[in-house]
Scaffold this motif. Structure first.
Motif, mmCIF file in Angstrom:
data_model
loop_
_atom_site.group_PDB
_atom_site.id
_atom_site.type_symbol
_atom_site.label_atom_id
_atom_site.label_comp_id
_atom_site.label_asym_id
_atom_site.label_seq_id
_atom_site.Cartn_x
_atom_site.Cartn_y
_atom_site.Cartn_z
ATOM 1 N N ASN A 175 0.856 -1.193 0.000
ATOM 2 C CA ASN A 175 0.000 0.000 0.000
ATOM 3 C C ASN A 175 0.891 1.242 0.000
ATOM 4 O OD1 ASN A 175 -2.346 1.432 0.018
ATOM 5 N ND2 ASN A 175 -2.710 1.214 2.196
ATOM 6 N N ILE A 189 -0.731 8.225 -2.607
ATOM 7 C CA ILE A 189 -0.770 8.902 -3.902
ATOM 8 C C ILE A 189 -0.754 10.408 -3.634
ATOM 9 C CG2 ILE A 189 -2.209 9.386 -5.937
ATOM 10 C CD1 ILE A 189 -1.226 6.586 -6.047
ATOM 11 N N SER A 235 -4.214 6.065 -0.086
ATOM 12 C CA SER A 235 -3.981 4.825 -0.836
ATOM 13 C C SER A 235 -4.421 5.007 -2.284
ATOM 14 C CB SER A 235 -4.788 3.677 -0.230
ATOM 15 O OG SER A 235 -6.176 3.926 -0.370
ATOM 16 N N GLN A 236 -4.008 4.075 -3.111
ATOM 17 C CA GLN A 236 -4.454 4.095 -4.495
ATOM 18 C C GLN A 236 -5.961 3.848 -4.574
ATOM 19 O OE1 GLN A 236 -1.966 2.345 -7.368
ATOM 20 N NE2 GLN A 236 -3.475 2.454 -8.981
ATOM 21 N N GLU A 237 -6.475 3.013 -3.670
ATOM 22 C CA GLU A 237 -7.905 2.734 -3.652
ATOM 23 C C GLU A 237 -8.710 3.997 -3.404
ATOM 24 O OE1 GLU A 237 -5.582 -0.722 -3.245
ATOM 25 O OE2 GLU A 237 -5.624 0.900 -1.789
ATOM 26 N N PHE A 255 -7.780 7.058 -4.097
ATOM 27 C CA PHE A 255 -7.623 7.866 -5.302
ATOM 28 C C PHE A 255 -8.598 7.413 -6.389
ATOM 29 C CE2 PHE A 255 -5.472 8.161 -9.465
ATOM 30 C CZ PHE A 255 -5.316 9.528 -9.565
ATOM 31 N N VAL A 256 -8.640 6.113 -6.650
ATOM 32 C CA VAL A 256 -9.525 5.558 -7.674
ATOM 33 C C VAL A 256 -10.986 5.774 -7.288
ATOM 34 C CG1 VAL A 256 -10.290 3.403 -8.773
ATOM 35 C CG2 VAL A 256 -7.841 3.892 -8.520
ATOM 36 N N VAL A 264 0.526 12.819 -11.034
ATOM 37 C CA VAL A 264 0.394 11.830 -9.968
ATOM 38 C C VAL A 264 1.789 11.335 -9.588
ATOM 39 C CG1 VAL A 264 -0.513 9.557 -9.343
ATOM 40 C CG2 VAL A 264 -1.860 11.081 -10.786
ATOM 41 N N LYS A 278 3.646 8.609 -6.603
ATOM 42 C CA LYS A 278 3.400 7.549 -5.613
ATOM 43 C C LYS A 278 4.566 7.501 -4.635
ATOM 44 C CE LYS A 278 0.984 4.722 -8.990
ATOM 45 N NZ LYS A 278 0.926 3.435 -9.671
#
Length: 99
Positions: free
Chosen positions: A2, A5, A65-67, A69-70, A96, A98
């Motif tokens: 994990n 972002i 987290s990327q989750e 962000f998405v 973006v 990371k």
């Protein structure tokens, strides 16, 4: 794994559409809160040293987290704000990173 972002946003506000920009910015702050994203800092730009244009601001937003962000950028709430974004900015650059 994990990772966080970071969005780096360079905004050129459309002065003829300030109301659209304000609507977009206010609602984005609310959306950031829904996924625990944080505005790390917003920097107004005083002068351009290299380049032809002076943006109004640069802003850094941290997503946990990327989750997250998405989830935000695929949400119906965000999609409803896109027309305000298109009107409110004369130019917008988003990057973006990371970590």
């Amino acid at each position: 794994m994990n990772f966080k972002i970071f969005l780096i946003i360079i905004g050129f506000v459309n002065p003829q559409e300030r109301e659209s920009f304000d609507h977009y910015a206010t609602n984005m702050r609310t959306l950031y809160e829904t996924v625990d994203a944080t505005v790390v800092e917003k920097y107004p730009i005083a002068q351009t040293i290299v380049g032809d244009e002076k943006p109004d601001f640069i802003m850094v937003v941290e997503f946990p987290s990327q989750e997250a962000f998405v989830k935000l950028f695929s949400s119906e709430e965000y999609k409803k704000l896109v027309p305000y974004r298109e009107k409110g900015f004369k130019k917008l650059e988003v990057f973006v990173s990371k970590k």
